[in-house]
Design a protein around this motif. Structure first.
Motif, PDB file in Angstrom:
ATOM      1  N   MET A  58      21.211   4.235 -25.801  1.00 21.69           N
ATOM      2  CA  MET A  58      20.656   3.063 -25.129  1.00 21.69           C
ATOM      3  C   MET A  58      19.867   3.414 -23.869  1.00 21.69           C
ATOM      4  N   SER A  59      19.793   4.702 -23.527  1.00 16.04           N
ATOM      5  CA  SER A  59      19.006   5.051 -22.347  1.00 16.04           C
ATOM      6  C   SER A  59      17.537   4.680 -22.528  1.00 16.04           C
ATOM      7  N   ASN A  60      17.079   4.599 -23.814  1.00 15.10           N
ATOM      8  CA  ASN A  60      15.704   4.157 -24.057  1.00 15.10           C
ATOM      9  C   ASN A  60      15.465   2.753 -23.514  1.00 15.10           C
ATOM     10  N   TYR A  61      16.501   1.921 -23.539  1.00 15.44           N
ATOM     11  CA  TYR A  61      16.391   0.572 -22.987  1.00 15.44           C
ATOM     12  C   TYR A  61      15.959   0.626 -21.528  1.00 15.44           C
ATOM     13  N   PHE A  62      16.584   1.520 -20.765  1.00 15.08           N
ATOM     14  CA  PHE A  62      16.264   1.624 -19.347  1.00 15.08           C
ATOM     15  C   PHE A  62      14.871   2.202 -19.140  1.00 15.08           C
ATOM     16  N   ASP A  63      14.466   3.110 -20.018  1.00 14.33           N
ATOM     17  CA  ASP A  63      13.081   3.596 -19.981  1.00 14.33           C
ATOM     18  C   ASP A  63      12.099   2.449 -20.183  1.00 14.33           C
ATOM     19  N   PHE A  64      12.360   1.635 -21.187  1.00 20.12           N
ATOM     20  CA  PHE A  64      11.424   0.574 -21.561  1.00 20.12           C
ATOM     21  C   PHE A  64      11.283  -0.461 -20.455  1.00 20.12           C
ATOM     22  N   ILE A  65      12.416  -0.918 -19.921  1.00 18.76           N
ATOM     23  CA  ILE A  65      12.304  -1.972 -18.917  1.00 18.76           C
ATOM     24  C   ILE A  65      11.736  -1.435 -17.604  1.00 18.76           C
ATOM     25  N   SER A  66      12.033  -0.167 -17.281  1.00 18.07           N
ATOM     26  CA  SER A  66      11.451   0.421 -16.060  1.00 18.07           C
ATOM     27  C   SER A  66       9.956   0.617 -16.221  1.00 18.07           C
ATOM     28  N   GLN A  67       9.537   1.056 -17.403  1.00 17.75           N
ATOM     29  CA  GLN A  67       8.109   1.207 -17.675  1.00 17.75           C
ATOM     30  C   GLN A  67       7.408  -0.146 -17.640  1.00 17.75           C
ATOM     31  N   GLU A  68       8.070  -1.172 -18.146  1.00 19.67           N
ATOM     32  CA  GLU A  68       7.506  -2.521 -18.104  1.00 19.67           C
ATOM     33  C   GLU A  68       7.230  -2.950 -16.665  1.00 19.67           C
ATOM     34  N   LEU A  69       8.213  -2.767 -15.794  1.00 14.08           N
ATOM     35  CA  LEU A  69       8.045  -3.151 -14.388  1.00 14.08           C
ATOM     36  C   LEU A  69       6.991  -2.289 -13.711  1.00 14.08           C
ATOM     37  N   LEU A  70       7.037  -0.970 -13.954  1.00 16.68           N
ATOM     38  CA  LEU A  70       6.064  -0.075 -13.333  1.00 16.68           C
ATOM     39  C   LEU A  70       4.647  -0.406 -13.784  1.00 16.68           C
ATOM     40  N   GLY A  71       4.465  -0.708 -15.077  1.00 17.64           N
ATOM     41  CA  GLY A  71       3.138  -1.041 -15.581  1.00 17.64           C
ATOM     42  C   GLY A  71       2.560  -2.257 -14.896  1.00 17.64           C
ATOM     43  N   LYS A  72       3.367  -3.282 -14.687  1.00 18.91           N
ATOM     44  CA  LYS A  72       2.881  -4.483 -14.024  1.00 18.91           C
ATOM     45  C   LYS A  72       2.543  -4.216 -12.562  1.00 18.91           C
ATOM     46  N   LEU A  73       3.347  -3.390 -11.905  1.00 20.82           N
ATOM     47  CA  LEU A  73       3.058  -3.045 -10.515  1.00 20.82           C
ATOM     48  C   LEU A  73       1.763  -2.227 -10.407  1.00 20.82           C
ATOM     49  N   ARG A  74       1.558  -1.322 -11.361  1.00 22.14           N
ATOM     50  CA  ARG A  74       0.336  -0.507 -11.341  1.00 22.14           C
ATOM     51  C   ARG A  74      -0.908  -1.350 -11.578  1.00 22.14           C
ATOM     52  N   GLN A  75      -0.787  -2.401 -12.381  1.00 20.39           N
ATOM     53  CA  GLN A  75      -1.934  -3.271 -12.611  1.00 20.39           C
ATOM     54  C   GLN A  75      -2.423  -3.912 -11.315  1.00 20.39           C
ATOM     55  N   VAL A  76      -1.502  -4.211 -10.424  1.00 20.42           N
ATOM     56  CA  VAL A  76      -1.896  -4.780  -9.130  1.00 20.42           C
ATOM     57  C   VAL A  76      -2.813  -3.811  -8.393  1.00 20.42           C
ATOM     58  N   LYS A  77      -2.465  -2.524  -8.421  1.00 20.34           N
ATOM     59  CA  LYS A  77      -3.284  -1.521  -7.736  1.00 20.34           C
ATOM     60  C   LYS A  77      -4.671  -1.414  -8.351  1.00 20.34           C
ATOM     61  N   VAL A  78      -4.751  -1.594  -9.665  1.00 19.22           N
ATOM     62  CA  VAL A  78      -6.039  -1.469 -10.356  1.00 19.22           C
ATOM     63  C   VAL A  78      -6.966  -2.619 -10.002  1.00 19.22           C
ATOM     64  N   TYR A  79      -6.438  -3.837  -9.998  1.00 19.09           N
ATOM     65  CA  TYR A  79      -7.295  -5.008  -9.887  1.00 19.09           C
ATOM     66  C   TYR A  79      -7.435  -5.534  -8.455  1.00 19.09           C
ATOM     67  N   ILE A  80      -6.434  -5.312  -7.619  1.00 23.25           N
ATOM     68  CA  ILE A  80      -6.484  -5.798  -6.236  1.00 23.25           C
ATOM     69  C   ILE A  80      -6.369  -4.585  -5.322  1.00 23.25           C
ATOM     70  N   LYS A  81      -7.465  -4.187  -4.720  1.00 19.10           N
ATOM     71  CA  LYS A  81      -7.470  -2.916  -3.996  1.00 19.10           C
ATOM     72  C   LYS A  81      -7.427  -3.060  -2.480  1.00 19.10           C
ATOM     73  N   LYS A  82      -7.954  -4.134  -1.921  1.00 24.20           N
ATOM     74  CA  LYS A  82      -8.156  -4.154  -0.473  1.00 24.20           C
ATOM     75  C   LYS A  82      -7.588  -5.390   0.216  1.00 24.20           C
ATOM     76  N   HIS A  83      -6.841  -6.199  -0.482  1.00 26.98           N
ATOM     77  CA  HIS A  83      -6.367  -7.436   0.128  1.00 26.98           C
ATOM     78  C   HIS A  83      -4.849  -7.445   0.126  1.00 26.98           C
ATOM     79  N   ASN A  84      -4.262  -6.905   1.197  1.00 26.21           N
ATOM     80  CA  ASN A  84      -2.820  -6.706   1.244  1.00 26.21           C
ATOM     81  C   ASN A  84      -2.000  -7.983   1.072  1.00 26.21           C
ATOM     82  N   PRO A  85      -2.415  -9.130   1.665  1.00 20.99           N
ATOM     83  CA  PRO A  85      -1.616 -10.344   1.433  1.00 20.99           C
ATOM     84  C   PRO A  85      -1.508 -10.698  -0.044  1.00 20.99           C
ATOM     85  N   THR A  86      -2.607 -10.558  -0.784  1.00 23.65           N
ATOM     86  CA  THR A  86      -2.584 -10.847  -2.218  1.00 23.65           C
ATOM     87  C   THR A  86      -1.698  -9.858  -2.955  1.00 23.65           C
TER      88      THR A  86
END
Length: 255
Positions: free
Chosen positions: A1-29
């Motif tokens: 079941m350790s794959n479960y923890f990989d999957f959900i951590s990757q899910e969260l990390l992927g969404k956080l990384r998308q913020v860096k890609v699309y919003i680069k210079k506006h810290n409040p956003t």
């Protein structure tokens, strides 16, 4: 079941990384999006006994806390006093955990966060978390802790002032998950430790996995104490079969 923890951590990390890609210079956003990503993730993956919102906490003397980025509270037993959309006002006795989210960190921002958590001590015994989206490394976090200016003449943490600090600190890029703990050095000390596991594809995954498991554990303990009262309740972390890779520590004061 350790794959479960990989999957959900990757899910969260992927969404956080998308913020860096699309919003680069506006810290409040970036800050608002990071908070919403974390709230949405925790709503999806935590037991439904709790709700995950933003808002305010009312103490025993009807005093109101500052606004909290993320409040995890028992919505099965406690209804909010007030709600508009996803902003709530909840009683202190309902709150299991409070998470303060920072887009990035400087010494001033970190010291302001310590003051914020100090004020939260007047609002119950919820577990407290500081989540830093663009963090500095553990050494800098240690410098910020040791440079905090205490009221009065005493300028180091002790057993009393240690309670001011967040129970756990999660950093992403640089990545770690620090928990209050005993630090074994030349002399026994109290401070923070961060654990890393083997077989992970980066420190970000390790940090986010530990962050999630810690919060899940808080909710599990609440359920066990207040609902099931069963010694046989299996914990979510029991499904995690990671092998320890390394530990880093920030010592703060001698025991």
């Amino acid at each position: 079941m350790s794959n479960y923890f990989d999957f959900i951590s990757q899910e969260l990390l992927g969404k956080l990384r998308q913020v860096k890609v699309y919003i680069k210079k506006h810290n409040p956003t970036i800050g608002l999006l990071t908070e919403e990503i974390l709230r949405d993730f925790l709503r999806k993956h935590l037991p439904k006994v709790v709700s995950v919102e933003q808002g305010f906490i009312i103490g025993n003397n009807n005093e109101m806390s500052r606004q909290c980025d993320i409040i995890i509270y028992d919505s099965q037993a406690y209804a909010p006093f007030y709600r508009i959309n996803d902003v709530v006002v909840v009683p202190a006795e309902s709150v299991l955990a409070v998470i303060e989210v920072k887009t990035s960190i400087t010494k001033k921002i970190f010291h302001d966060a310590i003051n914020y958590f100090f004020e939260l001590r007047n609002f119950g015994s919820a577990r407290t978390y500081l989540f830093i989206f663009n963090s500095l490394n553990i050494r800098k976090i240690g410098d910020f802790l040791n440079s905090y200016k205490h009221p009065g003449d005493y300028h180091e943490f002790d057993w009393d002032t240690f309670q001011w600090l967040p129970d756990e600190i999660t950093g992403v890029n640089s990545s770690f998950h620090l928990k209050k703990d005993m630090v074994i050095d030349d002399r026994d000390m109290m401070g923070y430790t961060s654990i890393y596991y083997e077989g992970l594809d980066g420190d970000e995954i390790s940090a986010l996995e530990n962050f999630f498991l810690s919060i899940y554990g808080v909710v599990e303990n609440h359920i066990k104490t207040n609902y099931f009262r069963s010694e046989n309740m299996k914990k979510r972390e029991d499904y995690n079969k990671r092998k320890l890779h390394s530990i880093l520590a920030i010592p703060l004061f001698h025991m």
